[in-house]
Enzyme design. Structure first.
Site, PDB file in Angstrom:
ATOM      1  N   ARG A  56       0.974  -1.234   0.197  1.00  0.00           N
ATOM      2  CA  ARG A  56      -0.215  -0.289   0.113  1.00  0.00           C
ATOM      3  C   ARG A  56       0.812   0.804   0.170  1.00  0.00           C
ATOM      4  O   ARG A  56       0.742   2.112  -0.869  1.00  0.00           O
ATOM      5  CB  ARG A  56      -0.997  -0.314   1.493  1.00  0.00           C
ATOM      6  CG  ARG A  56      -2.109  -1.197   0.901  1.00  0.00           C
ATOM      7  CD  ARG A  56      -3.047  -0.976   2.331  1.00  0.00           C
ATOM      8  NE  ARG A  56      -3.237  -0.162   3.091  1.00  0.00           N
ATOM      9  CZ  ARG A  56      -4.647   0.081   3.816  1.00  0.00           C
ATOM     10  NH1 ARG A  56      -5.493  -0.060   3.668  1.00  0.00           N
ATOM     11  NH2 ARG A  56      -4.155   1.357   4.547  1.00  0.00           N
ATOM     12  N   ARG A  67       1.751  13.308  -9.389  1.00  0.00           N
ATOM     13  CA  ARG A  67       1.071  14.146  -9.147  1.00  0.00           C
ATOM     14  C   ARG A  67       3.003  15.030  -9.619  1.00  0.00           C
ATOM     15  O   ARG A  67       2.955  16.573 -10.530  1.00  0.00           O
ATOM     16  CB  ARG A  67       1.456  14.919  -7.900  1.00  0.00           C
ATOM     17  CG  ARG A  67      -0.019  14.121  -7.410  1.00  0.00           C
ATOM     18  CD  ARG A  67      -1.664  15.153  -7.826  1.00  0.00           C
ATOM     19  NE  ARG A  67      -2.801  14.754  -8.179  1.00  0.00           N
ATOM     20  CZ  ARG A  67      -3.243  15.061  -7.982  1.00  0.00           C
ATOM     21  NH1 ARG A  67      -3.433  14.205  -9.359  1.00  0.00           N
ATOM     22  NH2 ARG A  67      -5.343  13.997  -7.442  1.00  0.00           N
ATOM     23  N   HIS A  70       2.337  15.214 -13.567  1.00  0.00           N
ATOM     24  CA  HIS A  70       1.564  17.153 -13.397  1.00  0.00           C
ATOM     25  C   HIS A  70       2.863  17.923 -13.445  1.00  0.00           C
ATOM     26  O   HIS A  70       2.315  19.340 -14.286  1.00  0.00           O
ATOM     27  CB  HIS A  70       0.205  16.901 -12.356  1.00  0.00           C
ATOM     28  CG  HIS A  70      -0.273  15.761 -12.969  1.00  0.00           C
ATOM     29  ND1 HIS A  70      -1.434  14.946 -11.638  1.00  0.00           N
ATOM     30  CD2 HIS A  70      -0.362  14.615 -14.556  1.00  0.00           C
ATOM     31  CE1 HIS A  70      -1.944  13.958 -12.759  1.00  0.00           C
ATOM     32  NE2 HIS A  70      -1.920  13.777 -13.806  1.00  0.00           N
ATOM     33  N   SER A  96       8.577   3.604   2.645  1.00  0.00           N
ATOM     34  CA  SER A  96       9.037   2.454   3.798  1.00  0.00           C
ATOM     35  C   SER A  96       8.718   2.596   5.299  1.00  0.00           C
ATOM     36  O   SER A  96      10.213   3.352   6.007  1.00  0.00           O
ATOM     37  CB  SER A  96      10.391   2.128   3.285  1.00  0.00           C
ATOM     38  OG  SER A  96      10.099   0.705   4.314  1.00  0.00           O
ATOM     39  N   GLY A  97       7.444   2.491   5.932  1.00  0.00           N
ATOM     40  CA  GLY A  97       7.133   2.539   7.169  1.00  0.00           C
ATOM     41  C   GLY A  97       8.132   2.463   8.404  1.00  0.00           C
ATOM     42  O   GLY A  97       8.959   3.101   8.892  1.00  0.00           O
ATOM     43  N   SER A  98       9.116   0.736   7.829  1.00  0.00           N
ATOM     44  CA  SER A  98       9.947   0.430   8.562  1.00  0.00           C
ATOM     45  C   SER A  98      11.352   1.327   8.355  1.00  0.00           C
ATOM     46  O   SER A  98      12.319   0.779   9.442  1.00  0.00           O
ATOM     47  CB  SER A  98      10.000  -1.050   8.944  1.00  0.00           C
ATOM     48  OG  SER A  98      10.100  -1.943   7.228  1.00  0.00           O
ATOM     49  N   GLY A  99      11.096   1.115   6.744  1.00  0.00           N
ATOM     50  CA  GLY A  99      12.843   1.031   6.324  1.00  0.00           C
ATOM     51  C   GLY A  99      13.632   0.645   6.861  1.00  0.00           C
ATOM     52  O   GLY A  99      14.826   0.160   5.852  1.00  0.00           O
ATOM     53  N   THR A 100      13.036  -0.937   6.645  1.00  0.00           N
ATOM     54  CA  THR A 100      13.939  -2.391   6.317  1.00  0.00           C
ATOM     55  C   THR A 100      13.323  -3.530   5.634  1.00  0.00           C
ATOM     56  O   THR A 100      13.941  -3.996   5.161  1.00  0.00           O
ATOM     57  CB  THR A 100      13.610  -3.178   7.794  1.00  0.00           C
ATOM     58  OG1 THR A 100      12.869  -3.446   8.237  1.00  0.00           O
ATOM     59  CG2 THR A 100      14.083  -2.401   9.147  1.00  0.00           C
ATOM     60  N   THR A 101      13.056  -2.924   4.565  1.00  0.00           N
ATOM     61  CA  THR A 101      11.969  -3.606   3.439  1.00  0.00           C
ATOM     62  C   THR A 101      13.245  -3.895   1.829  1.00  0.00           C
ATOM     63  O   THR A 101      13.273  -3.259   2.182  1.00  0.00           O
ATOM     64  CB  THR A 101      11.205  -3.164   3.280  1.00  0.00           C
ATOM     65  OG1 THR A 101      10.050  -2.590   4.070  1.00  0.00           O
ATOM     66  CG2 THR A 101      10.266  -3.658   1.822  1.00  0.00           C
ATOM     67  N   SER A 158      -1.652   1.334   8.583  1.00  0.00           N
ATOM     68  CA  SER A 158      -2.664   2.593   7.718  1.00  0.00           C
ATOM     69  C   SER A 158      -2.109   3.883   8.214  1.00  0.00           C
ATOM     70  O   SER A 158      -2.358   4.819   6.773  1.00  0.00           O
ATOM     71  CB  SER A 158      -3.855   2.134   8.363  1.00  0.00           C
ATOM     72  OG  SER A 158      -4.337   0.719   7.824  1.00  0.00           O
ATOM     73  N   GLU A 161       0.309   5.070   5.612  1.00  0.00           N
ATOM     74  CA  GLU A 161       0.373   4.791   4.364  1.00  0.00           C
ATOM     75  C   GLU A 161      -0.511   6.137   4.217  1.00  0.00           C
ATOM     76  O   GLU A 161      -0.273   7.080   2.993  1.00  0.00           O
ATOM     77  CB  GLU A 161      -0.366   3.414   4.163  1.00  0.00           C
ATOM     78  CG  GLU A 161       0.509   2.160   4.113  1.00  0.00           C
ATOM     79  CD  GLU A 161      -0.310   1.096   4.304  1.00  0.00           C
ATOM     80  OE1 GLU A 161       0.407   0.318   4.724  1.00  0.00           O
ATOM     81  OE2 GLU A 161      -1.263   1.166   4.517  1.00  0.00           O
ATOM     82  N   ASP A 169       1.664  15.412  -0.796  1.00  0.00           N
ATOM     83  CA  ASP A 169       0.780  15.860  -1.920  1.00  0.00           C
ATOM     84  C   ASP A 169       0.839  17.111  -1.208  1.00  0.00           C
ATOM     85  O   ASP A 169       0.624  17.932  -1.548  1.00  0.00           O
ATOM     86  CB  ASP A 169      -0.822  15.153  -0.960  1.00  0.00           C
ATOM     87  CG  ASP A 169      -1.713  14.825  -2.250  1.00  0.00           C
ATOM     88  OD1 ASP A 169      -1.023  14.477  -3.026  1.00  0.00           O
ATOM     89  OD2 ASP A 169      -2.483  14.604  -1.971  1.00  0.00           O
TER      90      ASP A 169
END
Length: 194
Positions: A56, A67, A70, A96-101, A158, A161, A169
């Site tokens: 996500r 964006r 655009h 990356s939320g964890s920064g470990t992906t 969530s 994300e 934005d």
């Protein structure tokens, strides 16, 4: 019975919306806006911008790539069939939320190896991704593994994300304000084969 059920469901939906909105209001008071503003020169000076995220988070990064396009930036989504090689003078923006992906960390290593810039959005400023990044924006949301209800009652990352999309934005809105283009000028770059 049906009216009672509908009324209960309506109240639950309203309650859920209020939980989500209030978490974002709380989070906006914890964001370091300087971290976001300091990305502007890097983005403006990049030859090409590459964006990347998984799951996500990846969807939020793709929305941000659109964006940026655009606004007239040369932007590519890592992993898409038309994405070219990253080079010196380019920048990779990774979420990356964890920064470990692992896939994202490997892509970041590649970007650094060729001399490209690296920006990350993460909850964790001590993660492998954040420590190798030139610039990090910390979004103070719960990591999906943490399940910390003191930070978020929402499930599995969530809040990160959603906040990633809102934060990006806000950056896009700022870039647009500084650029001075009209909405009509941006519309010329909007997809016309939908």
């Amino acid at each position: 019975m049906e009216d009672t059920l509908k009324n209960k469901e309506t109240q639950l939906v309203e309650s859920a919306m209020n939980i989500i909105i209030n978490e974002h209001i709380k989070l906006t008071h914890s964001i370091n806006y300087y971290e976001i503003a300091s990305l502007i020169p890097t983005i403006n000076n990049a030859k090409n911008i590459f964006v990347m995220g998984a799951g996500r988070t990846g969807l939020m990064m793709k929305a941000s790539a659109m964006r940026l396009m655009h606004l007239g930036y040369q932007v590519h989504v890592v992993g898409e069939t038309t994405a070219p090689a990253i080079k010196e003078g380019d920048v990779l923006i990774a979420g990356s939320g964890s920064g470990t992906t692992s896939g994202i960390v490997r892509a970041a290593e590649t970007a650094k190896k060729v001399g490209a810039g690296l920006i990350c959005f993460s909850t964790n400023n001590t993660s492998p991704l954040a420590t190798m990044s030139d610039q990090t924006v910390v979004i103070p949301a719960a990591q999906k593994q943490a399940r910390d209800e003191n930070v978020s009652k929402q499930y599995a990352g969530s809040l990160f994300e959603q906040s990633l999309l809102l934060t990006f934005d806000a950056l896009i809105q700022t870039l647009w304000d500084l650029d001075g283009s009209t909405a009509s000028e941006l519309w010329k770059r909007h997809a016309n084969m939908e």
